[in-house]
Design an enzyme around this catalytic site. Structure first.
Site, PDB file in Angstrom:
ATOM      1  N   SER A 161      13.352  60.707 -36.727  1.00 37.18           N
ATOM      2  CA  SER A 161      14.376  61.108 -37.692  1.00 37.18           C
ATOM      3  C   SER A 161      14.176  62.559 -38.122  1.00 37.18           C
ATOM      4  CB  SER A 161      14.330  60.201 -38.922  1.00 37.18           C
ATOM      5  OG  SER A 161      14.529  58.856 -38.569  1.00 37.18           O
ATOM      6  N   GLU A 243       6.609  53.748 -47.293  1.00 34.72           N
ATOM      7  CA  GLU A 243       7.905  53.665 -46.630  1.00 34.72           C
ATOM      8  C   GLU A 243       8.592  52.337 -46.932  1.00 34.72           C
ATOM      9  OE1 GLU A 243       9.569  54.650 -42.196  1.00 34.72           O
ATOM     10  OE2 GLU A 243       7.708  53.523 -42.328  1.00 34.72           O
TER      11      GLU A 243
END
Length: 386
Positions: A161, A243
């Protein structure tokens, strides 16, 4: 956990709200995945946040933060989403790598990387997944060799990402001959280094959100390793905890979306199936339940606790909440969900719901597929056999 805010916390909320009111752009930026212009506009916003002291409020002052607790971070996030502020283009850095760097980094690493991260001067990508090792992170095959004070990195990363426009990446690499959880190290490398090839990957909507990274004998200093050599699995699990269980998806994101869903339903209640009302209520309650869970996690950490395998339950919950919330919105819109832009009566931007739904489809996959998270819950929380 005391659910009442203190006078100091209420004053902090008022300060955040006023600053955002004064600084949030009146018009949205171009999407940061669609163009260099959009990416750089978001980078400049990160610099604006940093100049105001809001880049990452929990970090020590010397690294660009305010030294505040997690409750105030949650308050900041609530006000941030309420104000409709731009998405954080450096979330891989500030929300994932940054907290791990504070826990595991050397003083030199913290001084080198955290201020630039907080200021938006260096945007980070995550380089974990590989073609044969997605949710099975212990199956990575990319290698690091050592040449004195230099590591030589080789391999193939995928689904990275922000890597199309980012400056740096943090990746997991294996000592040749090692297997599974042993012999892994987490290493930083600049994306413009010799031997790094960045190949954009288009998402379902065509935006180059991800990239493949090909590393051909990329040389970086050994000082770019985070934590001890060969102990990368433990470091990565710390990052995965942030996360899945705390910072990647703050509760405010879903609370604001749930409030918009209620507004959408109220405007169309007479024209939708009766069962839609129950789905809207469930989304509202789930968003609040997730918020309470994260407040409990924050309170536990502030009291000296740690993040454990229960983060897998959080990850499943927020990803499925996001998906259900957007599916309900599309059910309310009916055929209008196929459109983009404003609805015929200009009461809602249909494109937001459609884009959000497309993105939510990935939620059960990224940050560790939900099937893997259920295995973790079964084995590590419930004590079930493999």
């Amino acid at each position: 956990m005391d659910l009442r805010y203190t006078p100091a916390e209420r004053a902090f909320r008022a300060e955040v709200r006023q600053w955002l009111s004064d600084h949030v752009p009146a018009e949205p930026f171009p999407d940061f995945d669609s163009s260099v212009e959009g990416f750089e506009a978001h980078r400049q916003w990160e610099r604006t946040l940093h100049a105001g002291g809001w880049g990452m409020v929990t970090w020590p002052v010397e690294y660009g933060g305010r030294g505040l607790d997690l409750i105030r971070w949650l308050i900041f996030e609530e006000e941030y989403y309420r104000a409709g502020a731009p998405l954080r283009v450096n979330q891989n850095g500030i929300f994932l790598l940054g907290p791990t760097l504070i826990d595991y980094g050397t003083p030199e690493q913290k001084a080198r990387f955290l201020p630039a991260m907080a200021a938006g001067d260096e945007i980070w990508a995550q380089a974990w997944s590989e073609p044969s090792a997605g949710s099975d992170l212990a199956g990575v095959r990319s290698t690091l060799g050592r040449d004195g004070d230099t590591y030589v990195l080789s391999g193939h990363k995928i689904w990275s990402s922000r890597a199309v426009h980012a400056d740096w990446a943090f990746g997991l690499f294996r000592e040749p001959g090692s297997e599974r959880h042993k012999g892994l190290s987490l290493v930083f490398f600049p994306l413009d280094a010799a031997g790094v090839t960045v190949q954009p990957i288009a998402r379902l909507d065509g935006k180059p959100v991800f990239a493949e990274l090909f590393l051909d004998e990329v040389r970086v200093p050994v000082a770019n390793r985070l934590g001890e050599e060969g102990q990368g699995w433990s470091v990565c699990m710390s990052t995965a905890g942030f996360e899945r269980g705390l910072m990647l998806r703050s509760p405010a994101r879903f609370q604001v979306a749930a409030a918009k869903l209620v507004e959408l339903y109220r405007g169309r209640a007479d024209s939708v199936e009766p069962e839609i009302r129950a789905r809207v209520l469930q989304a509202w309650m789930d968003a609040d339940a997730y918020a309470l869970s994260i407040y409990a996690t924050a309170s536990r950490l502030m009291a000296g606790g740690t993040i454990g395998p229960e983060t897998s339950t959080n990850k499943i919950f927020w990803s499925e909440l996001d998906l259900d919330l957007h599916k309900t919105a599309l059910a309310i819109l009916g055929a209008e969900a196929e459109l983009t832009g404003a609805a015929p009566d200009a009461s809602v931007d249909i494109g937001d719901w459609l884009d959000g739904y497309i993105f939510s489809l990935a939620g059960p996959i990224y940050a560790g597929a939900n099937e893997i998270q259920r295995n973790i819950i079964a084995e590590r929380m419930l004590g079930m056999p493999r």
